[in-house]
Design a protein around this motif. Structure first.
Motif, short mmCIF file in Angstrom:
data_model
loop_
_atom_site.label_atom_id
_atom_site.label_comp_id
_atom_site.label_asym_id
_atom_site.label_seq_id
_atom_site.Cartn_x
_atom_site.Cartn_y
_atom_site.Cartn_z
N THR A 659 0.81 -1.23 0.00
CA THR A 659 0.00 0.00 0.00
C THR A 659 0.83 1.27 0.00
OG1 THR A 659 -0.11 -0.06 2.42
CG2 THR A 659 -1.89 -1.16 1.20
N ARG A 660 2.14 1.15 -0.03
CA ARG A 660 3.03 2.31 -0.04
C ARG A 660 4.00 2.24 -1.21
NH1 ARG A 660 4.02 5.58 4.36
NH2 ARG A 660 2.63 5.27 6.15
N ALA A 661 4.35 3.39 -1.75
CA ALA A 661 5.37 3.43 -2.79
C ALA A 661 6.71 3.02 -2.19
CB ALA A 661 5.46 4.84 -3.38
N GLY A 662 7.52 2.34 -3.00
CA GLY A 662 8.81 1.90 -2.49
C GLY A 662 9.73 1.43 -3.60
N ARG A 663 11.02 1.38 -3.28
CA ARG A 663 12.03 0.83 -4.18
C ARG A 663 12.42 -0.55 -3.65
NH1 ARG A 663 16.97 4.57 -5.35
NH2 ARG A 663 17.02 3.31 -7.25
N ASN A 664 12.92 -1.39 -4.55
CA ASN A 664 13.28 -2.74 -4.15
C ASN A 664 14.59 -3.14 -4.81
OD1 ASN A 664 12.83 -5.25 -2.86
ND2 ASN A 664 12.15 -6.13 -4.80
N VAL A 665 15.41 -3.83 -4.04
CA VAL A 665 16.66 -4.38 -4.56
C VAL A 665 16.41 -5.80 -5.02
CG1 VAL A 665 19.02 -5.06 -3.99
CG2 VAL A 665 18.07 -2.93 -3.06
N LEU A 685 26.64 -14.12 -5.29
CA LEU A 685 26.06 -12.93 -5.90
C LEU A 685 26.78 -12.63 -7.19
CD1 LEU A 685 24.02 -10.54 -5.37
CD2 LEU A 685 26.03 -9.25 -4.59
N ARG A 686 26.02 -12.47 -8.28
CA ARG A 686 26.63 -12.19 -9.57
C ARG A 686 26.10 -10.91 -10.21
NH1 ARG A 686 31.03 -14.52 -8.53
NH2 ARG A 686 31.21 -16.75 -8.94
N ASN A 687 25.01 -10.35 -9.68
CA ASN A 687 24.52 -9.06 -10.16
C ASN A 687 23.42 -8.60 -9.22
OD1 ASN A 687 24.14 -6.74 -11.73
ND2 ASN A 687 24.33 -7.88 -13.66
N TYR A 688 22.99 -7.39 -9.38
CA TYR A 688 21.87 -6.84 -8.61
C TYR A 688 21.35 -5.61 -9.33
CZ TYR A 688 25.36 -3.49 -6.94
OH TYR A 688 26.35 -2.54 -6.87
N ALA A 689 20.15 -5.22 -9.00
CA ALA A 689 19.56 -4.00 -9.58
C ALA A 689 18.60 -3.41 -8.56
CB ALA A 689 18.82 -4.32 -10.87
N LYS A 690 18.38 -2.12 -8.66
CA LYS A 690 17.43 -1.46 -7.77
C LYS A 690 16.35 -0.81 -8.63
CE LYS A 690 17.33 0.92 -3.38
NZ LYS A 690 18.17 1.43 -2.26
N THR A 691 15.12 -1.09 -8.29
CA THR A 691 14.01 -0.57 -9.08
C THR A 691 13.87 0.94 -8.88
OG1 THR A 691 12.31 -0.82 -7.38
CG2 THR A 691 12.78 -2.75 -8.78
N ARG A 692 13.12 1.56 -9.74
CA ARG A 692 12.69 2.93 -9.50
C ARG A 692 11.65 2.91 -8.37
NH1 ARG A 692 9.94 1.30 -14.14
NH2 ARG A 692 7.65 1.41 -13.98
N LEU A 693 11.16 4.04 -7.96
CA LEU A 693 10.11 4.12 -6.95
C LEU A 693 8.82 3.60 -7.57
CD1 LEU A 693 9.53 5.13 -4.01
CD2 LEU A 693 8.63 7.21 -5.09
#
Length: 769
Positions: A659-665, A685-693
């Protein structure tokens, strides 16, 4: 054209000044003495009459050839220099940026770039050329004294965050200097300790972080470390500096030693270490004599000099930049606030957070009123700069802070200051100064606080620094901290009210033994000068926490296999003696027998550092690597893994289901086939990304790539990197312990031969699955 002979070396008296295009010609016309001076620093700038007082040092200038002095400074969290100057009414306070583990907890390459860019800009605008950062040694043990300067237990996360930082610094025309190269994972006896590391662990874990950083950001300089590595000092190790980094990785920049590292200036030159800082007369004499005798071939010295000049022509000083001592400190403060909030990790939440309806807060714990913005030593910034307090931060967010506690703690901290520092607090300390003992409260005082507040917030602090490691006792709560948590929690819970604990810490501590007593646990780390605002932004819900742990929180000290090979319990007498040994290396070896974890440290855990150990050997932890909660929830779907030549392309759809806006790894681990049989970690771990809001209900498809070569392990017998053919599982995770989605791909074999170098000079009893 007149030619003059000086000390057996000819040069052109009418030589053209240095340019980016005539470096080879300038090297040819330099005198031998000029060359021997150029490869040495000119001392540390700690006097009031220095051009930049309080900075680390400078390089040698040759006026007749148009070679200017260039100027360098610490630290990891921003430019370190004296804030006040003699006969100058102005202040010189740079920004106190976020500490390294805070930045790493964002899992955001762009955040790393912004921090580096801000620091690079301030170095330029305050008139210097070169920042001695980022520090990026692996967090092998939670008690390392300089963990506050380091990023992670994982080489991929460390390397990519460091690369972002370096790119940011150098985008401003400022030189970055990643350090301390390499395997400098303890402060105890750091000038003499020998790190004994297998070739495989060195290649896959300790060198890998630097390799990623070098190939992604091309730093202009790298700092070599104090320690010895498999025998020689790192600063004097040709196999390390030249064979691996220059020949295999293709790096062409300038090496500089850590300040007063090593014991043989000529050996450092021969190894390829271009510059020794801060420079000593005996080093000059040794290099000059060796060059005259032929023990230091002229082509080696010329190569060192050439790389220094290649650095010089990029600098602000060489280009004549007109600095104004007026960087945009307001904009940088906003960056610190934002990145500091993004690096906060929510560990536990029983529904109390965010604090949307409870507006009256009671702040307990000395750290609530004496907030730690970063570490001690040269990794910290200028003494006396402001740190936004938790009180100010909470008030700015609209909360009412219970005043009687503010008054009580003000008096308590003043009394503790007099007790701990009867002659005044030292203006600078490598190791962290003592902190106040916790104040305890009567039942009547607690009842009054309960009546005057809706929620209790307890802050716990840990600070670390240089030249010594933390003790095992510091991993656990002190008796006063335990008593405070117990008393506050019992009193508040008895009245139906809740308790939040904030961890203003430099490295993981014990939480497993006491966290059941509280309702929420927030790891704020150390977020620089705007810390109070950043913490309040997260507690209030203005910012939805998106930080993830860059290292494992183990249950007890000793749970990690590496813990047995670390100086966790060195007494004060030994620490004092080692400080002197570091200044007199001959005395160090003559007066005592070599001692494990002090004079040498055997990395017997091999590649099984951090989550690689806990996962592969099924060891429970308090909080796993990559863990962090949000005020919303996310779903993962449609995971795919597609092979395209030497690449595996992984995609996954991430949807905000809360129910809240958020970013996620989004964390991408890879599990190789037959990991037990081949002695490989369960996953890596071989890669990662972080989403937009993402707004509630909104989705984003994340794409990540992994090269076939990234899946390789180092085969010591073949002296080669090898990726085994087979089916690999690509794991989309929310932490090292939680797989959210997965896909498989069939990968072809890949092999690359490398030089058979850097063998340990003792037999190691290595951990094996």
């Amino acid at each position: 054209m007149a030619v003059v002979a000086l000390c057996g070396y000819s040069f052109c008296a009418t030589a053209q000044p240095l340019t980016a295009d005539n470096i080879d010609e300038v090297v040819k016309v330099m005198t031998l003495e000029e060359k021997c001076h150029l490869v040495l620093g000119t001392g540390m700038h700690y006097n009031d009459d220095d051009k930049f007082p309080g900075t680390a040092g400078s390089t040698f200038g040759v006026e007749r050839l148009g070679i200017p002095e260039t100027y360098c400074a610490d630290s990891q969290q921003g430019l370190r220099m004296n804030a006040k100057r003699a006969w100058d009414h102005r202040d010189y306070y740079p920004t106190d940026f976020v500490a390294s583990m805070t930045l790493a907890s964002t899992w955001d390459r762009e955040a790393a770039f912004k921090i580096g860019q801000g620091i690079g800009n301030e170095v330029r605008e305050f008139g210097l050329d070169w920042i001695l950062s980022p520090a990026m040694n692996l967090i092998r043990n939670p008690l390392c004294g300089r963990n506050h300067e380091y990023y992670s237990e994982d080489p991929y996360l460390s390397g990519t965050i460091a690369a972002g930082y370096v790119r940011g610094v150098q985008s401003e025309g400022t030189a970055a200097c990643p350090k301390h190269f390499v395997a400098n994972n303890q402060e105890t006896n750091r000038n003499n300790n020998i790190s004994q590391v297998s070739q495989r662990a060195l290649r896959e874990i300790y060198l890998k972080a630097f390799e990623i950083m070098v190939k992604e950001s091309n730093p202009w300089t790298i700092m070599t470390s104090y320690n010895k590595l498999n025998g020689p000092y790192a600063v004097q190790n040709h196999e390390l500096l030249t064979t691996i980094v220059r020949d295999e990785w293709g790096w062409k920049g300038m090496y500089v030693s850590d300040w007063n590292a090593g014991d043989d200036a000529v050996a450092a030159m021969l190894a390829g270490n271009d510059m020794l800082q801060p420079g000593q007369p005996k080093q000059y004499d040794a290099i000059l004599a060796a060059a005259k005798s032929g023990a230091l071939p002229m082509e080696v010295l010329d190569a060192n000099v050439k790389r220094i000049l290649e650095y010089v022509v990029k600098t602000h000083s060489f280009k004549g930049y007109k600095y104004d001592n007026a960087p945009d400190l307001k904009a940088h403060a906003q960056t610190v606030r934002e990145v500091g909030a993004d690096g906060i990790v929510l560990l536990k939440n029983s529904g109390i957070l965010p604090l949307t309806s409870k507006r009256r807060v009671a702040l307990f714990g000395c750290t609530s009123y004496d907030w730690i913005s970063g570490g001690s030593g040269f990794g910290g910034t200028s003494v006396g700069h402001y740190t936004v307090s938790l009180v100010e931060g909470m008030r700015s967010a609209g909360y009412e802070v219970y005043k009687p506690l503010l008054s009580a703690y003000t008096q308590h901290l003043a009394a503790e200051e007099k007790r701990l520092f009867p002659d005044g607090r030292p203006p600078f300390s490598l190791m962290p100064p003592a902190r106040a003992d916790e104040k305890q409260f009567t039942a009547e005082e607690l009842n009054a606080a309960i009546e005057g507040s809706d929620v209790a917030i307890i802050s716990l602090g840990r600070k670390s620094g240089e030249a010594a490691d933390r003790s095992e006792a510091d991993f656990y709560l002190k008796n006063g901290e335990k008593q405070l948590i117990k008393a506050v929690s019992e009193a508040y819970h008895a009245k139906g009210k809740q308790v939040i604990v904030l961890l203003d810490i430099c490295s993981p501590i014990d939480v497993a033994s006491w966290q059941d007593q509280i309702d929420a646990l927030v790891c704020t780390w150390q977020g620089g000068q705007e810390s109070g605002f950043s913490v309040a932004d997260v507690l209030s819900g203005r910012v939805n926490p998106s930080g993830k742990l860059p290292m494992t929180f183990q249950i007890k000290y000793g749970d990690a296999y590496a813990d047995k090979n670390f100086p966790a319990n060195v007494d004060d007498k030994t620490l004092g003696a080692m400080f002197m040994w570091g200044r007199d290396k001959d005395k160090a070896t003559k007066e005592r027998k070599p001692e494990a974890n002090i004079d040498f440290t055997n990395y017997e855990e091999d590649i099984y550092v951090g989550y690689r150990y806990f996962d592969s050997f099924n060891k429970p932890v308090a909080y796993p690597f990559g863990y962090g909660l949000s005020y919303t929830t996310f779903a993962y779907s449609d995971a795919t893994a597609t092979v395209d030549g030497g690449l595996v392309i992984v995609t996954v759809k991430v949807t905000n289901t809360g129910t809240r806006a958020g970013r996620n790894v989004v964390e991408l681990f890879v599990a190789a086939p037959n990991t037990k049989k081949t002695n490989k970690p369960e996953k890596e771990l071989r890669n990662y990304a972080k989403t937009r809001l993402l707004q509630p209900g909104e989705s984003e498809t994340v794409t990540m790539t992994v090269r076939t070569s990234d899946l390789a392990s180092f085969n010591e017998k073949a002296s080669a990197w090898k990726t085994d053919a087979g089916v690999y599982t690509f794991l989309i995770c929310s932490s090292a312990a939680t797989v959210e989605a997965q896909a498989t791909a069939k990968v072809k074999a890949w092999t690359q031969k490398v030089n058979n170098v850097m063998k340990p000079n003792v037999k190691l009893n290595l951990l094996h699955r």
